[in-house]
Design an enzyme around this catalytic site. Structure first.
Site, PDB file in Angstrom:
ATOM      1  N   HIS A 104       4.121  -9.122  14.616  1.00 60.23           N
ATOM      2  CA  HIS A 104       3.315  -8.296  13.630  1.00 60.23           C
ATOM      3  C   HIS A 104       3.052  -9.141  12.264  1.00 60.23           C
ATOM      4  O   HIS A 104       2.121  -9.045  11.370  1.00 60.23           O
ATOM      5  CB  HIS A 104       3.831  -6.927  13.242  1.00 60.23           C
ATOM      6  CG  HIS A 104       5.162  -7.081  12.811  1.00 60.23           C
ATOM      7  ND1 HIS A 104       6.322  -7.433  13.214  1.00 60.23           N
ATOM      8  CD2 HIS A 104       5.690  -6.635  11.504  1.00 60.23           C
ATOM      9  CE1 HIS A 104       7.408  -7.160  12.456  1.00 60.23           C
ATOM     10  NE2 HIS A 104       6.977  -6.774  11.692  1.00 60.23           N
ATOM     11  N   ASP A 105       3.910  -9.859  11.831  1.00 62.52           N
ATOM     12  CA  ASP A 105       4.009 -10.552  10.479  1.00 62.52           C
ATOM     13  C   ASP A 105       3.793 -11.807  10.520  1.00 62.52           C
ATOM     14  O   ASP A 105       4.045 -12.686   9.371  1.00 62.52           O
ATOM     15  CB  ASP A 105       5.133 -10.184   9.704  1.00 62.52           C
ATOM     16  CG  ASP A 105       5.234  -8.622   8.810  1.00 62.52           C
ATOM     17  OD1 ASP A 105       4.065  -8.317   8.777  1.00 62.52           O
ATOM     18  OD2 ASP A 105       6.318  -8.125   8.687  1.00 62.52           O
ATOM     19  N   LYS A 108       2.263 -13.999   7.302  1.00 61.25           N
ATOM     20  CA  LYS A 108       3.083 -14.364   6.175  1.00 61.25           C
ATOM     21  C   LYS A 108       3.465 -15.753   6.053  1.00 61.25           C
ATOM     22  O   LYS A 108       3.295 -16.320   5.140  1.00 61.25           O
ATOM     23  CB  LYS A 108       4.348 -13.699   6.237  1.00 61.25           C
ATOM     24  CG  LYS A 108       4.239 -11.988   6.105  1.00 61.25           C
ATOM     25  CD  LYS A 108       5.555 -11.409   5.873  1.00 61.25           C
ATOM     26  CE  LYS A 108       5.638 -10.019   5.359  1.00 61.25           C
ATOM     27  NZ  LYS A 108       6.934  -9.193   5.533  1.00 61.25           N
ATOM     28  N   HIS A 133      -1.954 -11.170   4.761  1.00 63.26           N
ATOM     29  CA  HIS A 133      -1.637 -11.729   5.938  1.00 63.26           C
ATOM     30  C   HIS A 133      -1.894 -11.029   7.207  1.00 63.26           C
ATOM     31  O   HIS A 133      -1.655 -11.522   8.099  1.00 63.26           O
ATOM     32  CB  HIS A 133       0.062 -11.723   5.566  1.00 63.26           C
ATOM     33  CG  HIS A 133       0.682 -10.312   5.743  1.00 63.26           C
ATOM     34  ND1 HIS A 133       1.007  -9.368   4.643  1.00 63.26           N
ATOM     35  CD2 HIS A 133       1.061  -9.762   6.925  1.00 63.26           C
ATOM     36  CE1 HIS A 133       1.422  -8.369   5.436  1.00 63.26           C
ATOM     37  NE2 HIS A 133       1.932  -8.310   6.611  1.00 63.26           N
ATOM     38  N   HIS A 159      -0.872  -3.047  11.303  1.00 61.71           N
ATOM     39  CA  HIS A 159       0.590  -2.486  11.158  1.00 61.71           C
ATOM     40  C   HIS A 159       0.555  -1.952   9.758  1.00 61.71           C
ATOM     41  O   HIS A 159       1.585  -1.271   9.477  1.00 61.71           O
ATOM     42  CB  HIS A 159       1.603  -3.121  11.757  1.00 61.71           C
ATOM     43  CG  HIS A 159       1.867  -4.463  10.927  1.00 61.71           C
ATOM     44  ND1 HIS A 159       1.098  -5.424  10.934  1.00 61.71           N
ATOM     45  CD2 HIS A 159       2.912  -4.630   9.936  1.00 61.71           C
ATOM     46  CE1 HIS A 159       1.550  -6.362  10.156  1.00 61.71           C
ATOM     47  NE2 HIS A 159       2.506  -6.006   9.648  1.00 61.71           N
ATOM     48  N   HIS A 160      -0.409  -2.420   8.865  1.00 54.10           N
ATOM     49  CA  HIS A 160      -0.111  -1.980   7.527  1.00 54.10           C
ATOM     50  C   HIS A 160      -1.123  -0.747   7.274  1.00 54.10           C
ATOM     51  O   HIS A 160      -1.410  -0.474   5.944  1.00 54.10           O
ATOM     52  CB  HIS A 160      -0.058  -3.013   6.513  1.00 54.10           C
ATOM     53  CG  HIS A 160       0.977  -3.903   6.161  1.00 54.10           C
ATOM     54  ND1 HIS A 160       2.057  -3.242   5.762  1.00 54.10           N
ATOM     55  CD2 HIS A 160       1.452  -5.108   6.734  1.00 54.10           C
ATOM     56  CE1 HIS A 160       3.312  -4.077   5.615  1.00 54.10           C
ATOM     57  NE2 HIS A 160       2.791  -5.282   6.167  1.00 54.10           N
ATOM     58  N   ASP A 188       9.027  -0.846  12.301  1.00 46.53           N
ATOM     59  CA  ASP A 188       9.406  -1.614  11.442  1.00 46.53           C
ATOM     60  C   ASP A 188       9.775  -1.324  10.107  1.00 46.53           C
ATOM     61  O   ASP A 188      10.884  -1.823   9.570  1.00 46.53           O
ATOM     62  CB  ASP A 188       8.085  -2.842  11.202  1.00 46.53           C
ATOM     63  CG  ASP A 188       8.248  -3.779  10.353  1.00 46.53           C
ATOM     64  OD1 ASP A 188       9.146  -4.590  10.372  1.00 46.53           O
ATOM     65  OD2 ASP A 188       7.172  -3.613   9.411  1.00 46.53           O
TER      66      ASP A 188
END
Length: 256
Positions: A104-105, A108, A133, A159-160, A188
């Site tokens: 998911h990240d 970054k 990101h 996801h954000h 998360d």
């Protein structure tokens, strides 16, 4: 008087006798083709698996801010799978999410360290940088046609987002946010709260749960939050089990 049934024209001049040699040849061809097909699929699976593990290593490099990063990534996978099953997803989708959610990240990796590592509040400019990101992550893994990477790109991009429509990058709301993103956001959030950070110690599981409940219906899907609360003991036991056993990325990918 017996009536003679005429032979269809396409059989005229053709032998209808069984040809054992030709049948054996065809059987060998079918077996060889099946073997080639299985070997091809095995090779594709191995390539996909290697790609998956390499991307998880890249995720760790993107996070790479403490020693618990790798196990955090693995926990996200197993928790996302468990929660997906609890909300009624198929085992196939849940298994795919187990391998996709940890990425998911990954975006970054494109965020400068002075923003990503900053202990204090972010400026508006820094916040705008870090909010890039999700799109970066989706671009990194979204060009593949392999299902796990397509789902991972969806997770990375969404996801954000927030249930109330105030998230980023597209300000999606409610069920316009894909289920994969809504599930991953919750696990998360909870898992990150129970980890030590450079700027704060870990919250207790009960405190982290109460903070999750506070965001019910605003940041997070209320139905999925309610499911998390209802099965909290099971999910937190799973979190602790993964922490204690420290499964590898290979374990995450290869779990049944």
């Amino acid at each position: 008087m017996t009536e003679t049934i005429p032979m269809p024209s396409h059989f005229e001049g053709e032998s209808t006798r069984f040809d054992e040699a030709a049948a054996e040849q065809m059987l060998r061809f079918v077996e060889d083709f099946g073997h080639m097909y299985r070997e091809r699929n095995k090779a594709l699976d191995e390539i996909t698996r290697a790609h998956n593990e390499a991307l998880l290593q890249l995720c760790m490099a993107a996070e790479a801010r403490d020693d618990d990063t790798s196990v955090h990534i693995v926990r996200i996978g197993f928790l996302a799978e468990a929660l997906a099953l609890l909300v009624g997803s198929t085992p196939g989708f849940a298994s795919l999410l187990r391998r996709a959610a940890p990425m998911h990240d990954i975006g970054k990796i494109g965020t400068p360290d002075h923003v990503l590592k900053k202990a204090g509040p972010l400026t508006e400019e820094e916040r705008a940088v870090i909010q890039l990101h999700p799109a970066i992550g989706a671009q990194i893994i979204g060009k593949s046609r392999v299902p796990v990477f397509l789902l991972a790109a969806e997770v990375a991009l969404t996801h954000h987002e927030r249930y109330d429509g105030k998230g980023y990058p597209r300000r999606l709301a409610g069920e316009d946010i894909p289920l994969s993103g809504r599930i991953t956001a919750i696990v998360d959030f909870y898992d990150a709260l129970t980890m030590d950070r450079v700027y704060r110690p870990a919250f207790s599981p009960q405190k982290a749960l109460s903070m999750l409940i506070e965001q019910r219906g605003t940041a997070f899907d209320p139905v999925i939050v309610d499911t998390f609360v209802q099965h909290f003991d099971h999910l937190d036991t799973l979190r602790r089990k993964v922490t204690e056993q420290r499964p590898t990325f290979a374990d995450l990918i290869d779990a049944p």
